[in-house]
Each structure stands twice: as C-alpha cells, then as structure tokens.
Scaffold this motif. Structure first.
Motif, PDB file in Angstrom:
ATOM      1  N   ARG A   1       0.854  -1.192   0.000  1.00  0.00           N
ATOM      2  CA  ARG A   1       0.000   0.000   0.000  1.00  0.00           C
ATOM      3  C   ARG A   1       0.882   1.231   0.000  1.00  0.00           C
ATOM      4  O   ARG A   1       1.409   1.613   1.037  1.00  0.00           O
ATOM      5  CB  ARG A   1      -0.923   0.023   1.230  1.00  0.00           C
ATOM      6  N   ILE A   2       1.051   1.812  -1.183  1.00  0.00           N
ATOM      7  CA  ILE A   2       1.777   3.078  -1.267  1.00  0.00           C
ATOM      8  C   ILE A   2       0.894   4.054  -2.028  1.00  0.00           C
ATOM      9  O   ILE A   2      -0.137   3.677  -2.572  1.00  0.00           O
ATOM     10  CB  ILE A   2       3.133   2.926  -2.013  1.00  0.00           C
TER      11      ILE A   2
ATOM     12  N   GLY B   1      -3.246  -7.377  -8.034  1.00  0.00           N
ATOM     13  CA  GLY B   1      -3.971  -8.114  -6.995  1.00  0.00           C
ATOM     14  C   GLY B   1      -5.461  -7.815  -7.019  1.00  0.00           C
ATOM     15  O   GLY B   1      -6.300  -8.720  -6.926  1.00  0.00           O
ATOM     16  N   ILE B   2      -5.792  -6.544  -7.194  1.00  0.00           N
ATOM     17  CA  ILE B   2      -7.209  -6.151  -7.180  1.00  0.00           C
ATOM     18  C   ILE B   2      -7.940  -6.686  -8.419  1.00  0.00           C
ATOM     19  O   ILE B   2      -9.045  -7.225  -8.317  1.00  0.00           O
ATOM     20  CB  ILE B   2      -7.332  -4.608  -7.066  1.00  0.00           C
ATOM     21  N   VAL B   3      -7.314  -6.555  -9.585  1.00  0.00           N
ATOM     22  CA  VAL B   3      -7.976  -7.048 -10.812  1.00  0.00           C
ATOM     23  C   VAL B   3      -8.161  -8.564 -10.714  1.00  0.00           C
ATOM     24  O   VAL B   3      -9.220  -9.105 -11.051  1.00  0.00           O
ATOM     25  CB  VAL B   3      -7.170  -6.661 -12.078  1.00  0.00           C
ATOM     26  N   ASN B   4      -7.140  -9.251 -10.216  1.00  0.00           N
ATOM     27  CA  ASN B   4      -7.199 -10.715 -10.063  1.00  0.00           C
ATOM     28  C   ASN B   4      -8.336 -11.103  -9.110  1.00  0.00           C
ATOM     29  O   ASN B   4      -9.098 -12.052  -9.369  1.00  0.00           O
ATOM     30  CB  ASN B   4      -5.854 -11.211  -9.511  1.00  0.00           C
TER      31      ASN B   4
ATOM     32  N   GLY C   1      -6.513   2.110  -4.516  1.00  0.00           N
ATOM     33  CA  GLY C   1      -6.922   0.727  -4.705  1.00  0.00           C
ATOM     34  C   GLY C   1      -8.420   0.555  -4.493  1.00  0.00           C
ATOM     35  O   GLY C   1      -9.089  -0.153  -5.259  1.00  0.00           O
ATOM     36  N   ASP C   2      -8.963   1.216  -3.474  1.00  0.00           N
ATOM     37  CA  ASP C   2     -10.401   1.094  -3.201  1.00  0.00           C
ATOM     38  C   ASP C   2     -11.230   1.634  -4.365  1.00  0.00           C
ATOM     39  O   ASP C   2     -12.238   1.048  -4.751  1.00  0.00           O
ATOM     40  CB  ASP C   2     -10.771   1.836  -1.907  1.00  0.00           C
TER      41      ASP C   2
ATOM     42  N   ARG D   1     -11.112  -0.921  -7.128  1.00  0.00           N
ATOM     43  CA  ARG D   1     -11.951  -2.095  -6.844  1.00  0.00           C
ATOM     44  C   ARG D   1     -13.422  -1.762  -7.120  1.00  0.00           C
ATOM     45  O   ARG D   1     -14.137  -2.525  -7.774  1.00  0.00           O
ATOM     46  CB  ARG D   1     -11.759  -2.538  -5.393  1.00  0.00           C
ATOM     47  N   ARG D   2     -13.856  -0.611  -6.644  1.00  0.00           N
ATOM     48  CA  ARG D   2     -15.251  -0.201  -6.836  1.00  0.00           C
ATOM     49  C   ARG D   2     -15.559  -0.052  -8.338  1.00  0.00           C
ATOM     50  O   ARG D   2     -16.590  -0.524  -8.819  1.00  0.00           O
ATOM     51  CB  ARG D   2     -15.504   1.140  -6.117  1.00  0.00           C
ATOM     52  N   ALA D   3     -14.645   0.579  -9.051  1.00  0.00           N
ATOM     53  CA  ALA D   3     -14.872   0.782 -10.495  1.00  0.00           C
ATOM     54  C   ALA D   3     -14.942  -0.566 -11.223  1.00  0.00           C
ATOM     55  O   ALA D   3     -15.757  -0.746 -12.132  1.00  0.00           O
ATOM     56  CB  ALA D   3     -13.754   1.639 -11.085  1.00  0.00           C
TER      57      ALA D   3
END
Ligand SMILES: Cc1ncc(C[n+]2csc(CCOP(=O)(O)OP(=O)(O)O)c2C)c(N)n1
Ligand SMILES: [Mg+2]
Length: 616
Positions: free
Chosen positions: A385-386, A397-400, A549-550, A553-555
């Motif tokens: 998390r940067i 990671g999020i797309v996966n 990242g959030d 993920r939402r999008a």
C-alpha cells in the motif's frame, strides 16, 4: 460443372465452406473477415463481400490492429477457428506486416489478403506502387514473405485452385500454422473465371493428434525413470492441444513439478500441488531454483525463448538433458532433446500410463515449501500500500481478485507481462492471454477484442500501459461497433517503466523513457500529462479515473454490471517494481564507456554471460 465468379467472389465462396474438426467437434473455420477498404480492394474483395454476406464483414480501424484481433481470436479458440483480413494496396497492406509477424511467431493462424499492384502492369505505376528499376515482379507485399508461413501472389484467377487449398493446409496445420498471405492484385480480384464447382464443396480439415515414435517414447520413459529431479516446462502448445487435464494427471501421478512459460501459463491452475508457477526471466524463485538443479527437463509445447531459458542460463546441472514433446519437429529437437514429435495431450496420456514413476518425498517436500513461500510473496506484493500513485502489484492483486475464475486477462508489452506472469493466479486454462512471442505494444486492446469475439461469455480484462495505449487504442471504436464488452485498465506511469528500468540496469539513466516536456521552451522538464479518460470517452467508452486501490476495486465491480466498454485509468508508481527472482536476461551492455555505472554493469554482465550453455 463450373461457376463463373470473379477471383474475389471465388475466395469469399470458398472460405465459407471450410471447417475444422478435432475430437469429433466440427466448426466453421472462419468467423468473419476484417477489413479496411481502399481502391486496392473495394471493387474486388469489397464487391464480393457485399454481394455474399455469408462471410461477415467487420470494419476495423487500423490494419495492424485487425491482424492482432484475428490472432487473439485464433489463440482464444486454441487455433480451431480463425479470421480473414482484407486490405487495400500499399500502406493498408504493409500495415499488416507487424501483425503477420506476431501471428507467425506465436504460431497462430490468420489469413491475410492484401491488395496488390495490377498484374497486367500496363497502367503502372499505380497509386501507392513501389517501383523497382531492376524488376517489375516486386511490390511492397514481398515484405510479407519472411513473416508468413505461406505466401503467394495470385496473378490469374485459376491460380486459386491450387493456392486456396495450400493456404488452408498451412492454416489448419498445428505444426506449420501462422500468417498465410495471399496477395491479390487489384485487377485480378475483379477478373472472372469458370471455377469448377468442386472448389466450393464443404471441406473439413481434421486437426490431427499424432502420436510419438514408439522407440522414442520407450526411451523417454527410461529417461524419466532414471531422473532424480525432473521438471516439466509447459508452453502454449499444451493449451492449444487442450492438454491441461492430461498434464495435471501426469504431474499428480508422478509428482513431477510443473512450471509455465508466458504462452503456457494457465495450463495448470495456480493451486495445483505440482505448480511452481512462472519460469525464466519473469519466473518465480521456486521454478528457477528447481530448473537450475534439474537433471531432466520435459519441455511440452514450448519454443524455449530466451525468457524461458533465462538466455540459456536457466539449466545449470552438468548432467541435465531434455525430452521435448512438441507437435513441430523444429521445436521438439531444441536443446538437443530426445524429440517426441507428437500431440501434447496424447503423448502425456501415453507417458502417464507407461511411466510408473514417482519423485522421492524430499523433492515433493521441497516443491511444497517453494509453493507456500511463493504464495506468501504474492500476497505481500498484492498487499503493498503506497501512494497514490499506487503500486502495479496492488493493481494486479485487485484485478485478479475482482475477476471471476473463467475471466480472461489480456496483455502484451511493458512491465505488466513480467509482473502478471509472476503474480496472476490463473484458475482456468484460458484465463491468461499474454502475447509474449512478439510482445507487441498496441496488441492489448485489439487483442482483447479478439478474445471477446471468441468467448463472449467471459469477462475480458485488458491491462495496458500508457505507452501501449498511446500506440493503439482506436480499436475501442471497433469494439463499440461490434457490441463487445471490454474492461480496460490503463496503468499510467507517464512513460516506459520497463525500458526505463532496463536502461538503468544497463548503467544508463533512462533517457527517452519518461514522458516529459518543457512547457515554456527552455524551462525545467515536467511530466507530460495525457488525459486518457477524455481520450477513451471520446472513442465511446465509459471512462473514469481511480486514484486508490479502493476506487479501482469499486470501479471494477461496477464495470461488471455494465454492458459496454469501461476504461479505468490508474496512476501507477513508475519506480516501485516487482523484483526478479533467480534469473537473468542477456541484454548486451556497452563494452567501453566513460560512464562508471556502465562499466560496472558490463562487468556484472560478463560474469552472468559466462553461465550461458549451448546444448549439443
Ligand atoms: C511496437 C513496440 N515498440 C517498442 C517496443 C519496446 N518496448 C517494450 S516495453 C516498452 C514501453 C512500454 O510502455 P508502457 O506501455 O507505458 O508500459 P510500462 O513499461 O510503463 O509498464 C517499449 C517501448 C515494443 N515492445 N513494441
Ligand atoms: Mg508506462
């Protein structure tokens, strides 16, 4: 019985009658014909396609891109189906050369029909003609010769009687397939001929599953039984042969670990107990350390590119030897292997029955330990998390995580392929679509469209760098036109993270790899901002920016509910890289330089280069 048709009409009629069959499954071979019309094909091929709509015509935006779409379509169908591409003469034709090279390198069937200069020559030089003072038998389409597996120029309509079956033989041959180019002089396309009816009968091309030579199979069984530390390297051929289940069975029954090339990734699910993940330059530590010590490599459906062999440094055991299962004799002999020139699935089944072998328990324990360590490392990188700007590892990671098990990630060039090869957890044999034979910037969106056309029931996630996006984004328009849903994630790091990193690794300072400008002419260089959201929206996509990242993920979750194209632009950290693990890539470094960092890099380079092995 004959039918009087123009050459172009005969081609369109013939193509609709071609079918491919494997394992009793028969399908029409050509899905559609992509094209961009100009004076070199509109009155010939264009007329034929308009008169006979049995072969669907799809207008593309760029000739290179349409070949990428065609190649991706063929890859996604495991080469059981293909697309046709028609162009005008001159630039429309030569725009396809890059696409042809990509298809041929990746062993993917595409049928290219570039228009060509007049066969009758009397009106030469025609618009866009390359003249040659030494021959009138030269046109720009000669550029297709080295990048095509079959190349022909049709000077007379009756030449189609022999050219079309040859084209089909090569396209449907699992060992020879690639780009097939039939150059169509503008005048010949419109010329009529009394074609025999027989040319237009339904033809079913059986895709064979040849078995390995008996004595070589017996020798291979002996080699495996004598191995202490065998390793299976799987390439794209395993997927094209639909050999995943057979591979899983051999791996489970023998305990032999498996690692995957870019083209082979997905052959085993990421959680299979013998799965060591990616191998080579962009490999995992487990795969690369096991490869280094292995005494037997079983290469299946792989071309052994330098990324797979770590530029011939991957296999360091002095006694290592190779068994290659490959449909192409050319590949099965690589690395001085015991060649099993055969269909991967059938050969794997035969080996599983014959081999009666199990690796020892200490090897099994080591594999399990590498796997557990690697899963932890993937979690660590996904959890970085940067920022903003966020890390590429977090985005992957999020797309996966948001994508479903059968969804497909599509990518081709930049720093994403290496990171995806390592980090993406593939849960379905066709879930990972990487074009890494040609690693062609600009393939991503065009390729994503081809994947979606081949598998409309799967969500497609195109992951693309800002550099690649700027090279070729216009096929968003074609996807809108075709009603094809795509989820496109643009990782905007304002330049070439990959090549910038490579430049620095070679002792240089990354010149020419950041997007910079001097707003007032001479002032300080600043980041050049490109509004990708506005750009994508202008092409017809629903486009938005995600800073964290959030937000991403939402999008992505929202995009799953939409039917159109979503483009999510994420500002990405350029210098926060996923490391390499236990590997090396041969990129020669300046032998002399005034810059100390280049001299240091050269010294290290020479040491590593000393580990390159030629297997004889
Ligand atoms: C058509 C083409 N031109 C040049 C290259 C060489 N190349 C490889 S990666 C790269 C930069 C890619 O930039 P971007 O898409 O932004 O990805 P990043 O490196 O930033 O991850 C270049 C120029 C290539 N692979 N393909
Ligand atoms: Mg970039």
């Amino acid at each position: 019985m004959t039918r009087r048709l123009t050459a172009a009409q005969a081609i369109v009629t013939f193509l609709q009658q071609q079918f491919a069959s494997r394992d009793g499954r028969e399908q029409r071979f050509f899905e559609a014909c992509f094209g961009i019309f100009g004076h070199g094909n509109v009155a010939g091929m264009g007329q034929a396609l308009e008169q006979d709509m049995g072969l669907r015509y799809v207008l593309a935006r760029n000739e290179q891109a349409m070949v990428h779409t065609a190649a991706a379509f063929a890859k996604m169908t495991n080469r059981m189906r293909a697309m046709v591409c028609t162009t005008s003469i001159g630039p429309g034709a030569t725009n396809m050369v890059t696409g042809a090279a990509l298809a041929t390198i990746n062993r993917l069937p595409v049928l290219l029909l570039p228009g060509d200069i007049f066969a009758k020559r009397t009106v030469a030089p025609v618009l866009q003609q390359l003249e040659s003072p030494s021959s009138q038998d030269v046109s720009v389409n000669d550029c297709f010769k080295p990048v095509s597996r079959y190349w022909d120029r049709i000077y007379r309509p009756e030449q189609l009687l022999t050219a079309l079956p040859e084209a089909m033989r090569v396209l449907t041959s699992p060992s020879e397939t690639g780009a097939v180019t039939l150059c169509l002089p503008q005048d010949v396309q419109a010329e009529a001929f009394d074609f025999p009816e027989e040319l237009f009968r339904k033809r079913v091309w059986i895709i064979p599953r040849p078995l390995a030579d008996r004595s070589q199979l017996t020798a291979a069984v002996e080699w495996i039984r004598n191995a202490k530390r065998p390793l299976i390297v799987v390439g794209g051929g395993v997927l094209y042969s639909e050999a995943s289940a057979a591979l899983a069975e051999l791996a489970s029954s023998t305990g032999i670990p498996v690692c995957e090339t870019q083209a082979g990734k997905g052959s085993l699910t990421y959680d299979h107990p013998q799965q060591l993940g990616a191998v080579g330059v962009t490999g995992t530590p487990g795969a690369n350390l096991i490869a280094r010590e292995a005494d037997l490599i079983i290469g299946i459906g792989t071309r052994y590119s330098d990324f797979t062999t770590a530029s011939k440094t991957a296999f360091q055991n002095p006694r290592v030897r190779f068994i290659n299962i490959n449909i192409a004799e050319f590949d099965s002999h690589k690395q001085a292997a015991l060649p099993l020139t055969a269909d991967a699935r059938e050969c794997l089944k035969e080996l599983t029955v014959a081999v009666n072998y199990r690796v020892d328990s200490s090897y099994t324990a080591q594999i399990a330990q590498f796997r557990a360590q690697w899963e932890k490392e993937v979690d660590r990188i996904h959890d970085i998390r940067i920022g903003p700007p966020v890390s590429q590892g977090e985005i992957i990671g999020i797309v996966n995580e948001v994508s479903g098990p059968r969804d497909v990630v599509v990518c081709a060039a930049g720093s994403l392929p290496g990171d995806l090869h390592k980090l993406w957890r593939t849960r379905d044999a066709k879930g990972y679509h990487m074009e890494y034979g040609y690693s062609c910037m600009g393939y991503e969106i065009a390729g994503g469209l081809g994947v979606k056309m081949a598998a409309p029931d799967r969500e497609v996630y195109v992951m693309i760098g800002d550099g690649s996006y700027l090279m070729m984004a216009q096929e968003i328009v074609t996807a809108v036109q075709e009603g094809c849903k795509l989820n496109i994630i643009v990782l905007d790091n304002h330049g070439f993270s990959s090549i910038g990193g490579l430049s620095r690794a070679c002792g240089n300072s990354g010149m020419g790899t950041d997007y910079l400008h001097r707003p007032n002419g001479t002032g300080k260089a600043e980041k050049l901002f490109v509004d990708f959201v506005a750009n994508a929206a202008s092409l017809g996509a629903y486009a938005l920016r995600a800073k964290t990242g959030d937000e991403l993920r939402r999008a992505l979750v929202d995009a799953r509910k939409l039917s159109g194209i979503t483009v999510i632009v994420v500002e990405t950290a350029i210098d926060h890289r996923v490391p390499g693990y236990e590997s090396w890539w041969d990129v020669p470094i300046a032998e002399v330089s005034e810059i100390p960092s280049v001299r240091d890099a050269r010294e290290k380079y020479e040491k590593s280069k000393g580990k390159e092995r030629v297997f004889l």
